[in-house]
Design a protein around this motif. Structure first.
Motif, PDB file in Angstrom:
ATOM      1  N   ALA A 233       9.041 -20.877  19.731  1.00  0.00           N
ATOM      2  CA  ALA A 233       8.377 -20.449  17.797  1.00  0.00           C
ATOM      3  C   ALA A 233       7.327 -20.439  17.699  1.00  0.00           C
ATOM      4  CB  ALA A 233       9.867 -21.797  17.510  1.00  0.00           C
ATOM      5  N   VAL A 234       7.518 -19.038  16.925  1.00  0.00           N
ATOM      6  CA  VAL A 234       6.673 -19.013  15.981  1.00  0.00           C
ATOM      7  C   VAL A 234       6.726 -18.858  14.250  1.00  0.00           C
ATOM      8  CG1 VAL A 234       5.523 -17.812  17.779  1.00  0.00           C
ATOM      9  CG2 VAL A 234       6.813 -15.970  16.630  1.00  0.00           C
ATOM     10  N   ALA A 235       5.527 -19.448  14.282  1.00  0.00           N
ATOM     11  CA  ALA A 235       5.843 -19.398  12.121  1.00  0.00           C
ATOM     12  C   ALA A 235       4.316 -18.831  12.024  1.00  0.00           C
ATOM     13  CB  ALA A 235       6.427 -20.631  12.130  1.00  0.00           C
ATOM     14  N   GLY A 236       4.518 -17.771  10.621  1.00  0.00           N
ATOM     15  CA  GLY A 236       2.804 -18.080  10.647  1.00  0.00           C
ATOM     16  C   GLY A 236       3.388 -18.538   7.884  1.00  0.00           C
ATOM     17  N   ILE A 237       3.891 -19.633   8.531  1.00  0.00           N
ATOM     18  CA  ILE A 237       4.182 -19.826   6.780  1.00  0.00           C
ATOM     19  C   ILE A 237       3.454 -21.089   6.822  1.00  0.00           C
ATOM     20  CG2 ILE A 237       6.627 -19.351   6.493  1.00  0.00           C
ATOM     21  CD1 ILE A 237       7.420 -21.772   8.208  1.00  0.00           C
ATOM     22  N   GLY A 238       3.811 -21.944   5.410  1.00  0.00           N
ATOM     23  CA  GLY A 238       2.807 -23.309   4.983  1.00  0.00           C
ATOM     24  C   GLY A 238       2.798 -24.588   5.407  1.00  0.00           C
ATOM     25  N   ASN A 239       4.335 -24.739   5.905  1.00  0.00           N
ATOM     26  CA  ASN A 239       4.694 -25.935   6.478  1.00  0.00           C
ATOM     27  C   ASN A 239       5.859 -25.318   7.852  1.00  0.00           C
ATOM     28  OD1 ASN A 239       5.450 -28.520   7.540  1.00  0.00           O
ATOM     29  ND2 ASN A 239       6.743 -29.287   5.825  1.00  0.00           N
ATOM     30  N   PRO A 240       4.731 -24.647   8.982  1.00  0.00           N
ATOM     31  CA  PRO A 240       5.438 -24.531  10.361  1.00  0.00           C
ATOM     32  C   PRO A 240       6.468 -25.404  11.132  1.00  0.00           C
ATOM     33  CG  PRO A 240       3.355 -24.290  10.744  1.00  0.00           C
ATOM     34  CD  PRO A 240       3.652 -24.562   9.203  1.00  0.00           C
ATOM     35  N   ARG A 241       5.610 -27.132  10.737  1.00  0.00           N
ATOM     36  CA  ARG A 241       6.525 -27.894  11.512  1.00  0.00           C
ATOM     37  C   ARG A 241       7.994 -27.719  10.800  1.00  0.00           C
ATOM     38  NH1 ARG A 241       3.538 -32.386   9.788  1.00  0.00           N
ATOM     39  NH2 ARG A 241       1.862 -31.766  11.559  1.00  0.00           N
ATOM     40  N   ARG A 242       8.383 -27.795   9.584  1.00  0.00           N
ATOM     41  CA  ARG A 242       9.766 -28.208   9.007  1.00  0.00           C
ATOM     42  C   ARG A 242      10.381 -26.702  10.433  1.00  0.00           C
ATOM     43  NH1 ARG A 242       9.568 -25.921   3.526  1.00  0.00           N
ATOM     44  NH2 ARG A 242       8.848 -27.902   2.914  1.00  0.00           N
ATOM     45  N   PHE A 243      10.078 -25.684   9.703  1.00  0.00           N
ATOM     46  CA  PHE A 243      10.784 -24.957  10.281  1.00  0.00           C
ATOM     47  C   PHE A 243      11.083 -24.987  12.516  1.00  0.00           C
ATOM     48  CE2 PHE A 243      10.661 -20.707  13.464  1.00  0.00           C
ATOM     49  CZ  PHE A 243      11.838 -19.739  13.409  1.00  0.00           C
ATOM     50  N   PHE A 244       9.969 -25.620  12.792  1.00  0.00           N
ATOM     51  CA  PHE A 244      10.055 -25.994  14.088  1.00  0.00           C
ATOM     52  C   PHE A 244      11.390 -27.053  14.204  1.00  0.00           C
ATOM     53  CE2 PHE A 244       5.321 -25.174  14.693  1.00  0.00           C
ATOM     54  CZ  PHE A 244       5.712 -23.193  15.268  1.00  0.00           C
ATOM     55  N   ASN A 245      11.129 -28.266  13.686  1.00  0.00           N
ATOM     56  CA  ASN A 245      12.803 -29.204  13.329  1.00  0.00           C
ATOM     57  C   ASN A 245      13.567 -28.777  13.295  1.00  0.00           C
ATOM     58  OD1 ASN A 245      10.526 -31.079  14.337  1.00  0.00           O
ATOM     59  ND2 ASN A 245      10.142 -31.553  12.094  1.00  0.00           N
ATOM     60  N   THR A 246      14.026 -27.043  11.975  1.00  0.00           N
ATOM     61  CA  THR A 246      15.222 -26.638  12.614  1.00  0.00           C
ATOM     62  C   THR A 246      16.091 -26.342  13.303  1.00  0.00           C
ATOM     63  OG1 THR A 246      14.578 -26.628   9.982  1.00  0.00           O
ATOM     64  CG2 THR A 246      16.170 -25.267  10.670  1.00  0.00           C
ATOM     65  N   LEU A 247      14.876 -25.377  13.813  1.00  0.00           N
ATOM     66  CA  LEU A 247      15.435 -25.207  15.377  1.00  0.00           C
ATOM     67  C   LEU A 247      15.721 -26.154  16.706  1.00  0.00           C
ATOM     68  CD1 LEU A 247      12.623 -22.599  15.796  1.00  0.00           C
ATOM     69  CD2 LEU A 247      15.106 -21.578  15.225  1.00  0.00           C
ATOM     70  N   LYS A 248      15.471 -27.123  16.356  1.00  0.00           N
ATOM     71  CA  LYS A 248      15.368 -28.399  17.145  1.00  0.00           C
ATOM     72  C   LYS A 248      16.413 -28.509  16.905  1.00  0.00           C
ATOM     73  CE  LYS A 248      10.548 -29.879  18.552  1.00  0.00           C
ATOM     74  NZ  LYS A 248       9.717 -31.380  18.133  1.00  0.00           N
ATOM     75  N   LYS A 249      16.969 -28.972  15.365  1.00  0.00           N
ATOM     76  CA  LYS A 249      18.501 -29.331  15.134  1.00  0.00           C
ATOM     77  C   LYS A 249      19.690 -28.596  15.064  1.00  0.00           C
ATOM     78  CE  LYS A 249      16.058 -32.383  11.440  1.00  0.00           C
ATOM     79  NZ  LYS A 249      15.361 -32.593   9.589  1.00  0.00           N
ATOM     80  N   ILE A 250      19.412 -27.673  14.797  1.00  0.00           N
ATOM     81  CA  ILE A 250      20.538 -26.645  15.816  1.00  0.00           C
ATOM     82  C   ILE A 250      20.697 -26.377  17.060  1.00  0.00           C
ATOM     83  CG2 ILE A 250      20.083 -25.932  13.477  1.00  0.00           C
ATOM     84  CD1 ILE A 250      19.411 -22.818  14.645  1.00  0.00           C
ATOM     85  N   GLY A 251      19.997 -27.119  18.496  1.00  0.00           N
ATOM     86  CA  GLY A 251      19.774 -26.795  19.520  1.00  0.00           C
ATOM     87  C   GLY A 251      18.827 -26.298  20.529  1.00  0.00           C
ATOM     88  N   PHE A 252      17.847 -25.993  19.642  1.00  0.00           N
ATOM     89  CA  PHE A 252      16.932 -24.873  20.228  1.00  0.00           C
ATOM     90  C   PHE A 252      15.739 -26.218  21.340  1.00  0.00           C
ATOM     91  CE2 PHE A 252      18.897 -21.550  17.569  1.00  0.00           C
ATOM     92  CZ  PHE A 252      18.773 -20.794  19.147  1.00  0.00           C
ATOM     93  N   LYS A 253      15.775 -25.433  22.164  1.00  0.00           N
ATOM     94  CA  LYS A 253      15.091 -25.896  22.653  1.00  0.00           C
ATOM     95  C   LYS A 253      13.410 -25.634  23.097  1.00  0.00           C
ATOM     96  CE  LYS A 253      17.850 -28.306  26.066  1.00  0.00           C
ATOM     97  NZ  LYS A 253      18.478 -29.078  26.935  1.00  0.00           N
TER      98      LYS A 253
END
Length: 331
Positions: A233-253
């Protein structure tokens, strides 16, 4: 210590910056007073102006709210146009009308993303008033300002503050002691406060980001077709942790996570150099994807998200602005 830990953790160390925060507060208060009393001139648009902003620094979820508004107003038969500062972009001249020939490097990643997603008029200019005047010529019914809460030269009819429902206001101090652009008391003067995730107060409208289907960056269409759920997972946004957590919630490791500062401009080499195993699928945000589409590898994907907001919010907005509410989406 990182600035995020300073703002969202310690309440003692920031006092070393108190003199600067006091100066920031004084300048902000004087500036707002001058606009309120007419010493500094402000512009009243011939169209209703909705400002979507925040009182704190960082990614709170403004852009999904802007997209939500454009789509909701369209369902009512109202054409909305969006004005933006275009942070991260540098156009050859301003105002810049975003079109198919625009690039995130010229107009900024968020304006380009809004244009591609909503197919609505988008005008970029660091001078919001100039952008609004240009937008008035676009035959729109409503003008939405992506950010600009503190741009008091632009008069507005409805103010929205988007709050990170989990991080809230950090240590509660003004910059540079804390993340606040204006004091928390500013919330009492706005029309609506939207809490993005977490538990907001009774006076706030709850919002969640609903993940869509993961699609390929290179064509913005092909669905995720890789085997397994282990990804980078890669992100260039203000709160990348939220994006990473979303990916985990929908089933990605997540085998790896890599974050860059908000609005970063990068190329293929930058991303590949940061990733340990380039053979694994890479998933990024939609805001990152619009910058990477031209050089994306075949195993790069992005996750679009849509704002889902308490339906009371749109009812309040259409009532305040005098729009008909019969076509507003229910729930």
């Amino acid at each position: 210590m990182s600035i995020e830990k300073l703002w969202y953790g310690s309440r003692v160390l920031p006092w070393l910056l108190f003199p600067f925060a006091l100066l920031f507060k004084l300048v902000t208060a004087v500036r707002r007073f001058f606009y309120r009393t007419g010493v500094l001139k402000s512009y009243r648009s011939s169209k209703p102006v909705i400002v979507v902003g925040n009182i704190s620094v960082g990614g709170n979820g403004k852009t999904p709210v802007v997209i939500y508004l454009v789509e909701q107003l369209a369902r009512m038969g109202l054409k909305a146009g969006v004005v933006s500062r275009g942070y991260g972009g540098k156009a050859p001249r301003y105002p810049h009308i975003v079109n198919e020939n625009s690039t995130p490097a010229k107009c900024g990643d968020e304006p380009f993303m809004i244009y591609k997603r909503c197919h609505c008029p988008v005008v970029v200019d660091p001078d919001r008033v100039a952008a609004v005047k240009k937008m008035e010529k676009k035959c729109v019914d409503v003008i939405i300002s992506d950010d600009g809460l503190q741009h008091y030269a632009m008069q507005r009819d409805y103010e929205i503050v988007v709050v990170d429902g989990k991080r809230r206001f950090g240590n509660g101090y003004l910059m540079p002691m804390g993340p606040l652009r204006e004091s928390i008391s500013r919330l009492k003067t706005v029309d609506a406060v939207i809490a993005n995730g977490g538990k907001g107060s009774e006076q706030e409208y709850a919002m969640v980001l609903k993940p869509g289907k993961v699609v390929k960056v290179s064509d913005f269409a092909s669905p995720y077709d890789e085997e397994g759920t282990v990804v980078t997972a890669v992100a260039g946004i203000g709160n990348p942790r939220r994006f990473f957590n979303t990916l985990k919630k929908i089933g990605f490791k997540l085998a790896e996570t890599h974050a860059w500062p908000d609005h970063s401009q990068y190329d293929q080499t930058t991303i590949l150099a940061a990733v340990d195993d380039v053979s694994k699928p890479i998933i990024m945000t939609e805001k990152d994807a619009v910058k990477c589409r031209s050089f994306a590898c075949s195993n790069w994907y992005f996750l679009p998200v849509d704002a889902v907001i308490d339906p009371r919010f749109m009812k309040h907005l259409v009532t305040k602005l005098g729009f008909g509410s019969s076509d507003v989406q229910k729930g």
